[in-house]
Design an enzyme around this catalytic site. Structure first.
Site, short mmCIF file in Angstrom:
data_model
loop_
_atom_site.label_atom_id
_atom_site.label_comp_id
_atom_site.label_asym_id
_atom_site.label_seq_id
_atom_site.Cartn_x
_atom_site.Cartn_y
_atom_site.Cartn_z
N ALA A 86 0.91 -0.91 0.07
CA ALA A 86 -0.01 -0.04 -0.06
C ALA A 86 0.68 1.20 0.12
O ALA A 86 1.78 1.46 0.76
CB ALA A 86 -1.00 -0.12 1.11
N LEU A 93 -1.00 6.46 -3.04
CA LEU A 93 -2.13 6.76 -4.07
C LEU A 93 -3.05 5.57 -4.18
O LEU A 93 -4.03 5.71 -4.53
CB LEU A 93 -1.36 6.92 -5.41
CG LEU A 93 -0.61 8.35 -5.74
CD1 LEU A 93 -0.38 8.81 -6.94
CD2 LEU A 93 -1.36 9.48 -4.81
N GLN A 148 -3.40 0.99 -3.56
CA GLN A 148 -2.82 -0.36 -2.92
C GLN A 148 -2.78 -1.46 -3.92
O GLN A 148 -3.66 -1.41 -4.95
CB GLN A 148 -3.36 -0.72 -1.67
CG GLN A 148 -5.12 -0.83 -1.70
CD GLN A 148 -5.56 -0.98 -0.62
OE1 GLN A 148 -5.17 -0.09 0.29
NE2 GLN A 148 -6.53 -1.82 -0.07
N VAL A 149 -1.97 -2.47 -3.75
CA VAL A 149 -1.84 -3.58 -4.92
C VAL A 149 -2.26 -4.93 -4.27
O VAL A 149 -1.87 -5.40 -3.00
CB VAL A 149 -0.41 -3.67 -5.13
CG1 VAL A 149 -0.20 -5.09 -6.19
CG2 VAL A 149 -0.01 -2.42 -5.77
N ASP A 178 9.88 9.40 -11.08
CA ASP A 178 9.36 9.22 -9.67
C ASP A 178 10.30 7.93 -9.39
O ASP A 178 9.87 7.07 -8.75
CB ASP A 178 8.04 8.87 -9.50
CG ASP A 178 7.86 8.85 -7.82
OD1 ASP A 178 8.49 9.42 -6.99
OD2 ASP A 178 6.71 8.08 -7.48
#
Length: 694
Positions: free
Chosen positions: A195, A198, A200-201, A341
């Site tokens: 998480a 922006l 979570q997976v 990023d």
């Protein structure tokens, strides 16, 4: 965001347990799930502390699909209470924390409370939301700037933020993709494996083909929170600029950052970025870019290939760091499409030793003229051409065109002279940035909006490298690639800059060309391949020749041919002078006496022969003086230079290499004698005409 196979977040098993999803499975739905989740017992701290930001109408939420400052400003002017509440929350949150730090200082307990305050700061940033987490993520990649305790805490913000409700996430997947979850996936992890700020997976298996994928779901409320925080930051930037007399347009910097952040929240755009990134850079050795499943992706849900591995910052693999640095410079200077990023959470070392790139939401575009300007600045910096460096800063938008170039050149010389004297391989990007600080303020340097993302990208990469090797230098490591790019690029701007660098005041600087060629050959073993120890002179000669006689080396080959012809011409004149001086009467002046230009060409010829024969010719050796310290006559100096030229035996190694060259290079090499003869005849004819009529 990191894609680690790891539910729950605090423990990291090799493979998460997947929840088998069989029809007619469907999670129990809730009305207004994002709002209800704020009141549920497992509410994350961001929703708990900042949930009031989510109260937007459907029209207002739709208007936040992209960054538009006037629209955001107009929207929150109608919500003054929310704006004031947010300002009060930010002020009291940071004020309370700084108050505790001051109290620790007053009570002489700073050391004892250092770790506690670091953990508190991390929690406060999470409560304030994604904008502040993003800023902290960038800072957490600089171990040379941040104390280790704070670094450890802020590093947790990369992928270990408290997740929001899984039920809310599953409902969002179904709403966005328009199908029940059991029709999309045959299995899915019951809890998120990672998480971030922006989203979570989850790990899942596609029902259609059985492929294991990562499913990224956007955190509810992030658009509203980021919109308001960028509004506040932009107004603060305006106040800071006025109060501190900043030269840079801080508001434009905030706009650039916010624009990238809003693009990052569009997961469909991220999928398209990932596809483009994979196409451009996926073929680089040891670089892995996951596949995107656009048919399963929307603006709030992204499905991509599952990648397993460890954070790059957690493994001692400097080779993969160099692969990342090489790939990043390739992004910046080859195609201009770069990952803006690159915090440690977005790099994985896969279990088969590859570097996996993740999270393609925040990307940047480096325009061709800026790419060329950046390479020119690196070239002029390394070669101590500070006058040209001042012009480069104007090209890059760092200096206004009206800046006093002479004063800037002197200041840059004072700032960089010592750093460059240590050699290109010892240049630290961080040190250069720090040394430039006072000069930037004195001469009203500006930070263009695009430049903030580029600098952040490079600074983060150097921070990751320093974490593994404190002596690592990003610029020193990548200069070989920059040198090769400058020597082979077809850009008229770069060729003109290289021509100006190599011909200073009309005099050929062979030392600069030799340095560029030698450095460029380091790309054969650095960055793209695991380094090997030692290279003998025969290998170096073969590399130089192979490069010179390729299509890419045409510009350098032309320079070599031009200077070689001038050198051979001078060598012929010197030989003729030597012969006539012996045969002429005592005291008579030889007809073909050497000029100073001829002597310069002869010295260059000596350096060229030394370079290709594997010797290291030093120009100081041929600028000889007599025993009593007086300068030698041109004829005597020419004789000395000729006596130092390599013998036929010393030239044998280069002759033995020729059959080993690629067929293409051998064919171009066969054309060399004809080209040289043509140039020599042309020079001799021009000299004869000049001496007859001038």
């Amino acid at each position: 965001m990191i894609l680690l196979p790891a539910p729950p977040i605090v423990s990291f098993p090799a493979n998460p347990t997947l929840l088998s999803v069989s029809p007619p499975y469907c999670p129990r739905r809730r009305d207004n799930s994002a709002v209800v989740s704020a009141a549920s017992r497992d509410v994350d701290s961001f929703t708990s502390k900042s949930g009031y930001l989510f109260n937007l109408s459907a029209d207002e939420a739709d208007s936040l699909s992209e960054y538009n400052f006037p629209r955001i400003d107009a929207m929150y002017r109608k919500k003054p209470l929310i704006l004031l509440r947010r300002l009060a929350q930010i002020g009291t949150t940071f004020g309370f924390w700084f108050g505790l730090r001051l109290a620790d200082e007053a009570l002489d307990r700073s050391q004892q409370m250092f770790k506690v305050r670091a953990a508190e700061l991390r929690k406060l940033l999470v409560e304030l939301g994604p904008a502040y987490v993003k800023i902290a993520q960038a800072v957490s990649s600089r171990p040379d700037l941040i104390p280790p305790v704070y670094l450890d805490e802020l590093s947790l913000l990369q992928d270990q933020i408290t997740p929001f409700s899984t039920e809310v996430a599953f409902n969002m997947i179904e709403d966005e993709l328009g199908l029940p979850i059991d029709e999309l996936f045959s299995e899915i992890s019951p809890e998120p494996v990672a998480a971030a700020s922006l989203g979570q997976v989850y790990q899942a298996r596609l029902r259609r083909n059985g492929n294991v994928v990562a499913v990224k779901v956007q955190r509810p409320g992030v658009r509203a929170a980021i919109a308001l925080d960028t509004l506040i930051l932009r107004y603060m930037a305006g106040l800071i600029k006025k109060a501190g007399r900043f030269n840079s347009d801080l508001q434009a910097v905030v706009d650039e950052w916010a624009t990238s952040l809003f693009k990052e929240m569009d997961y469909l755009k991220e999928a398209q970025n990932g596809i483009k990134f994979r196409k451009l850079y996926g073929s680089i050795k040891d670089v892995l870019v996951p596949k995107m499943y656009t048919e399963y992706s929307t603006s709030k849900v992204l499905v991509m290939e599952w990648v397993e591995g460890q954070k790059l910052a957690e493994v001692n693999d400097l080779y993969l760091v160099e692969v990342g640095v090489y790939c990043s410079f390739n992004q910046l200077l080859e195609y201009g499409f770069y990952h803006a990023d690159p915090h440690p959470g977005n790099f994985l070392r896969t279990y088969d030793g590859q570097l996996a790139y993740l999270d393609f939401g925040m990307m940047g575009d480096f325009r061709p003229e800026l790419r060329d300007g950046f390479m020119e600045a690196c070239l002029h910096l390394v070669n101590r051409d500070f006058k040209s460096l001042a012009k480069d800063f104007v090209t890059l938008g760092l200096l206004p065109p009206t800046a006093e170039k002479g004063a800037v050149t002197k200041a840059l010389t004072d700032v960089f002279q010592d750093a460059i004297a240590r050699g290109v391989r010892n240049i630290s990007f961080g040190d250069l940035s720090g040394d430039l600080g006072k000069t930037m303020y004195q001469f009203k340097f500006r930070i263009p909006p695009y430049f903030s993302l580029v600098i952040r990208s490079l600074a983060v990469l150097e921070g990751i490298a320093i974490g593994i090797n404190p002596n690592y230098k990003v610029l020193g490591s990548t200069y070989p690639w920059i040198a090769r790019k400058i020597l082979t690029d077809s850009s008229p701007q770069l060729k003109s800059s290289l021509q100006s660098l190599l011909y200073e005041d009309g005099v050929f600087r062979i030392d600069r060309l030799e340095s560029l060629v030698t450095e460029s050959l380091r790309t054969e073993t650095a960055l793209v391949q695991k380094p090997t120890e030692g290279t003998d002179s025969k290998i170096v000669m073969k590399q130089i020749l192979a490069f010179t006689f390729t299509e890419q080396g045409s510009f350098v080959r032309e320079i070599f041919l031009r200077e070689f012809a001038k050198g051979l011409d001078a060598f012929g004149l010197a030989t003729l002078d030597s012969f006539t001086s012996v045969s002429s009467f005592s005291g008579s002046r030889p007809f073909n006496s050497l000029t100073e230009e001829d002597m310069t060409n002869l010295r260059t010829f000596y350096r060229l022969i030394s370079l290709f024969s594997g010797m290291r010719g030093d120009v100081a050796q041929v600028k000889a003086t007599s025993k009593n310290g007086e300068a030698l006559t041109p004829q005597d100096e020419a004789s000395l230079v000729m006596s130092q030229l390599p013998s036929a035996e010393e030239m044998l190694p280069i002759l033995s290499i020729l059959p080993e060259l690629p067929q293409e290079s051998q064919q171009r090499l066969l054309q060399l004698p004809g080209d040289l003869v043509g140039r020599l005849v042309s020079r001799a004819f021009a000299r004869t005409i000049r001496r007859m009529f001038l």
